[in-house]
Motif scaffolding. Structure first.
Motif, PDB file in Angstrom:
ATOM      1  N   GLY A 121     -20.147 -16.477  18.448  1.00  0.00           N
ATOM      2  CA  GLY A 121     -20.905 -16.217  19.666  1.00  0.00           C
ATOM      3  C   GLY A 121     -20.100 -16.338  20.940  1.00  0.00           C
ATOM      4  O   GLY A 121     -20.663 -16.394  22.037  1.00  0.00           O
ATOM      5  N   VAL A 122     -18.778 -16.387  20.814  1.00  0.00           N
ATOM      6  CA  VAL A 122     -17.915 -16.480  21.995  1.00  0.00           C
ATOM      7  C   VAL A 122     -17.393 -15.072  22.297  1.00  0.00           C
ATOM      8  O   VAL A 122     -16.364 -14.652  21.781  1.00  0.00           O
ATOM      9  CB  VAL A 122     -16.741 -17.447  21.754  1.00  0.00           C
ATOM     10  CG1 VAL A 122     -15.914 -17.595  23.039  1.00  0.00           C
ATOM     11  CG2 VAL A 122     -17.245 -18.798  21.293  1.00  0.00           C
ATOM     12  N   ALA A 123     -18.123 -14.359  23.112  1.00  0.00           N
ATOM     13  CA  ALA A 123     -17.745 -12.969  23.397  1.00  0.00           C
ATOM     14  C   ALA A 123     -16.955 -12.836  24.693  1.00  0.00           C
ATOM     15  O   ALA A 123     -16.325 -11.806  24.942  1.00  0.00           O
ATOM     16  CB  ALA A 123     -18.998 -12.101  23.473  1.00  0.00           C
ATOM     17  N   ASP A 124     -16.988 -13.882  25.521  1.00  0.00           N
ATOM     18  CA  ASP A 124     -16.347 -13.779  26.835  1.00  0.00           C
ATOM     19  C   ASP A 124     -15.055 -14.586  26.913  1.00  0.00           C
ATOM     20  O   ASP A 124     -14.677 -15.053  27.988  1.00  0.00           O
ATOM     21  CB  ASP A 124     -17.316 -14.241  27.923  1.00  0.00           C
ATOM     22  CG  ASP A 124     -17.791 -15.669  27.698  1.00  0.00           C
ATOM     23  OD1 ASP A 124     -17.598 -16.189  26.579  1.00  0.00           O
ATOM     24  OD2 ASP A 124     -18.343 -16.274  28.644  1.00  0.00           O
ATOM     25  N   PHE A 125     -14.385 -14.787  25.782  1.00  0.00           N
ATOM     26  CA  PHE A 125     -13.115 -15.524  25.818  1.00  0.00           C
ATOM     27  C   PHE A 125     -12.064 -14.701  26.562  1.00  0.00           C
ATOM     28  O   PHE A 125     -12.125 -13.471  26.616  1.00  0.00           O
ATOM     29  CB  PHE A 125     -12.636 -15.858  24.400  1.00  0.00           C
ATOM     30  CG  PHE A 125     -12.360 -14.666  23.537  1.00  0.00           C
ATOM     31  CD1 PHE A 125     -11.104 -14.073  23.511  1.00  0.00           C
ATOM     32  CD2 PHE A 125     -13.351 -14.133  22.721  1.00  0.00           C
ATOM     33  CE1 PHE A 125     -10.845 -12.977  22.707  1.00  0.00           C
ATOM     34  CE2 PHE A 125     -13.104 -13.039  21.908  1.00  0.00           C
ATOM     35  CZ  PHE A 125     -11.844 -12.455  21.903  1.00  0.00           C
ATOM     36  N   HIS A 126     -11.105 -15.393  27.120  1.00  0.00           N
ATOM     37  CA  HIS A 126     -10.046 -14.721  27.893  1.00  0.00           C
ATOM     38  C   HIS A 126      -8.879 -14.393  26.971  1.00  0.00           C
ATOM     39  O   HIS A 126      -8.339 -15.273  26.303  1.00  0.00           O
ATOM     40  CB  HIS A 126      -9.566 -15.622  29.037  1.00  0.00           C
ATOM     41  CG  HIS A 126      -8.560 -14.960  29.929  1.00  0.00           C
ATOM     42  ND1 HIS A 126      -8.904 -14.012  30.874  1.00  0.00           N
ATOM     43  CD2 HIS A 126      -7.202 -15.084  30.004  1.00  0.00           C
ATOM     44  CE1 HIS A 126      -7.824 -13.600  31.512  1.00  0.00           C
ATOM     45  NE2 HIS A 126      -6.773 -14.225  30.999  1.00  0.00           N
ATOM     46  N   ALA A 127      -8.508 -13.112  26.914  1.00  0.00           N
ATOM     47  CA  ALA A 127      -7.413 -12.661  26.050  1.00  0.00           C
ATOM     48  C   ALA A 127      -6.209 -12.284  26.900  1.00  0.00           C
ATOM     49  O   ALA A 127      -6.345 -11.645  27.947  1.00  0.00           O
ATOM     50  CB  ALA A 127      -7.855 -11.470  25.211  1.00  0.00           C
ATOM     51  N   VAL A 128      -5.021 -12.682  26.432  1.00  0.00           N
ATOM     52  CA  VAL A 128      -3.760 -12.325  27.087  1.00  0.00           C
ATOM     53  C   VAL A 128      -2.954 -11.484  26.111  1.00  0.00           C
ATOM     54  O   VAL A 128      -2.596 -11.950  25.024  1.00  0.00           O
ATOM     55  CB  VAL A 128      -2.958 -13.579  27.483  1.00  0.00           C
ATOM     56  CG1 VAL A 128      -1.632 -13.171  28.123  1.00  0.00           C
ATOM     57  CG2 VAL A 128      -3.763 -14.454  28.429  1.00  0.00           C
ATOM     58  N   ASN A 129      -2.703 -10.242  26.481  1.00  0.00           N
ATOM     59  CA  ASN A 129      -1.938  -9.333  25.630  1.00  0.00           C
ATOM     60  C   ASN A 129      -0.447  -9.606  25.820  1.00  0.00           C
ATOM     61  O   ASN A 129       0.147  -9.199  26.817  1.00  0.00           O
ATOM     62  CB  ASN A 129      -2.270  -7.882  25.985  1.00  0.00           C
ATOM     63  CG  ASN A 129      -1.504  -6.888  25.119  1.00  0.00           C
ATOM     64  OD1 ASN A 129      -0.861  -7.252  24.127  1.00  0.00           O
ATOM     65  ND2 ASN A 129      -1.563  -5.625  25.481  1.00  0.00           N
ATOM     66  N   VAL A 130       0.164 -10.274  24.863  1.00  0.00           N
ATOM     67  CA  VAL A 130       1.580 -10.648  24.997  1.00  0.00           C
ATOM     68  C   VAL A 130       2.500  -9.434  24.874  1.00  0.00           C
ATOM     69  O   VAL A 130       3.661  -9.497  25.284  1.00  0.00           O
ATOM     70  CB  VAL A 130       1.972 -11.708  23.952  1.00  0.00           C
ATOM     71  CG1 VAL A 130       1.153 -12.967  24.132  1.00  0.00           C
ATOM     72  CG2 VAL A 130       1.834 -11.170  22.528  1.00  0.00           C
ATOM     73  N   LEU A 131       2.002  -8.334  24.316  1.00  0.00           N
ATOM     74  CA  LEU A 131       2.828  -7.134  24.199  1.00  0.00           C
ATOM     75  C   LEU A 131       3.093  -6.499  25.560  1.00  0.00           C
ATOM     76  O   LEU A 131       4.039  -5.720  25.712  1.00  0.00           O
ATOM     77  CB  LEU A 131       2.160  -6.111  23.271  1.00  0.00           C
ATOM     78  CG  LEU A 131       1.930  -6.555  21.820  1.00  0.00           C
ATOM     79  CD1 LEU A 131       1.268  -5.439  21.024  1.00  0.00           C
ATOM     80  CD2 LEU A 131       3.243  -6.957  21.162  1.00  0.00           C
ATOM     81  N   ALA A 132       2.281  -6.840  26.528  1.00  0.00           N
ATOM     82  CA  ALA A 132       2.442  -6.276  27.864  1.00  0.00           C
ATOM     83  C   ALA A 132       3.446  -7.057  28.708  1.00  0.00           C
ATOM     84  O   ALA A 132       3.839  -6.601  29.773  1.00  0.00           O
ATOM     85  CB  ALA A 132       1.094  -6.241  28.590  1.00  0.00           C
ATOM     86  N   ASP A 133       3.865  -8.225  28.225  1.00  0.00           N
ATOM     87  CA  ASP A 133       4.786  -9.063  28.991  1.00  0.00           C
ATOM     88  C   ASP A 133       5.670  -9.838  28.024  1.00  0.00           C
ATOM     89  O   ASP A 133       5.220 -10.811  27.407  1.00  0.00           O
ATOM     90  CB  ASP A 133       3.998 -10.020  29.898  1.00  0.00           C
ATOM     91  CG  ASP A 133       4.892 -10.711  30.924  1.00  0.00           C
ATOM     92  OD1 ASP A 133       6.093 -10.902  30.630  1.00  0.00           O
ATOM     93  OD2 ASP A 133       4.387 -11.065  32.002  1.00  0.00           O
ATOM     94  N   GLY A 134       6.916  -9.391  27.889  1.00  0.00           N
ATOM     95  CA  GLY A 134       7.831 -10.032  26.949  1.00  0.00           C
ATOM     96  C   GLY A 134       8.109 -11.478  27.295  1.00  0.00           C
ATOM     97  O   GLY A 134       8.293 -12.319  26.404  1.00  0.00           O
ATOM     98  N   ALA A 135       8.134 -11.809  28.598  1.00  0.00           N
ATOM     99  CA  ALA A 135       8.404 -13.184  29.010  1.00  0.00           C
ATOM    100  C   ALA A 135       7.278 -14.110  28.564  1.00  0.00           C
ATOM    101  O   ALA A 135       7.523 -15.229  28.102  1.00  0.00           O
ATOM    102  CB  ALA A 135       8.589 -13.252  30.523  1.00  0.00           C
ATOM    103  N   VAL A 136       6.038 -13.647  28.669  1.00  0.00           N
ATOM    104  CA  VAL A 136       4.894 -14.448  28.231  1.00  0.00           C
ATOM    105  C   VAL A 136       4.872 -14.549  26.701  1.00  0.00           C
ATOM    106  O   VAL A 136       4.547 -15.600  26.143  1.00  0.00           O
ATOM    107  CB  VAL A 136       3.573 -13.842  28.748  1.00  0.00           C
ATOM    108  CG1 VAL A 136       2.366 -14.549  28.131  1.00  0.00           C
ATOM    109  CG2 VAL A 136       3.513 -13.928  30.261  1.00  0.00           C
TER     110      VAL A 136
END
Length: 209
Positions: A121-136
């Motif tokens: 039921g956690v639909a609003d979790f925050h996702a970070v796409n690491v493919l968009a930022d190699g440093a992250v």
């Protein structure tokens, strides 16, 4: 001289004559090693374009630009990257560093974590796409000392990767953890509302006086 020797002698003389003729031809056509100059044995030189000429080509300019941008990008272990990661974790109750997005995961493990959270039921979790930022992508591995992606944080605490999240989901511990997080968020929201209401009442009271 025996009869056999008399028969063989002409053939031997003819063979010796041909051999001497061949030797003379070879000596005439092929100069001796000593007569050849050192320059004749020098390795052939190739004419390569200079570095400036190569960099002037559009293809090389594009490649050089990519390397320059990569070199200019902040390193994974830099303080700036680590601060950015910490800020994201502090700003959201549930954070997933993943490959792709929840709508379009780019690996099976990231997809599994998204489906588990949605099931909880956690639909609003925050996702970070690491493919968009190699440093992250590299920075989060150093931040947690965890070598793989995805990585899940709940209420600022690192939970683990897809295997651990799956195990917690199957045991029911993940549900309890997320419910605790939801309750804490609701309590924080209630306190904020109460504080806002008290402030408004105080202002209104002052205005009435």
């Amino acid at each position: 001289m025996s009869r056999l020797q008399r028969l063989v002698a002409p053939a031997q003389r003819a063979l010796a004559s041909r051999t001497s003729q061949r030797a003379a031809v070879v000596a005439h056509c092929v100069p001796s090693i000593n007569s050849l100059s050192q320059a004749q044995f020098a390795a052939p030189r190739r004419n390569f374009a200079s570095v400036d000429e190569l960099e002037s080509h559009d293809d090389f300019k594009a490649i050089r630009k990519q390397y320059e941008q990569k070199a200019a990008a902040p390193a994974a272990g830099s303080a700036d990257v680590q601060k950015r990661i910490q800020a994201v974790i502090n700003a959201h109750p549930v954070v997933v560093f993943m490959k792709g997005t929840p709508a379009a995961p780019q690996c099976g493990f990231s997809s599994l974590v998204c489906r588990i959270l949605e099931e909880e039921g956690v639909a609003d979790f925050h996702a970070v796409n690491v493919l968009a930022d190699g440093a992250v992508r590299e920075g989060i591995k150093q931040f947690t000392s965890w070598p793989t992606i995805p990585q899940v944080f709940v209420n600022g605490e690192f939970i683990g990767g897809s295997d651990i999240v799956k195990s917690l989901f199957q045991s029911g511990e993940l549900s309890a953890l997320l419910n605790k997080t939801s309750a804490a968020a609701a309590s924080a929201g209630s306190n904020a509302t109460s504080a806002s209401g008290s402030s408004s009442s105080s202002v209104n009271s002052q205005q009435l006086q």
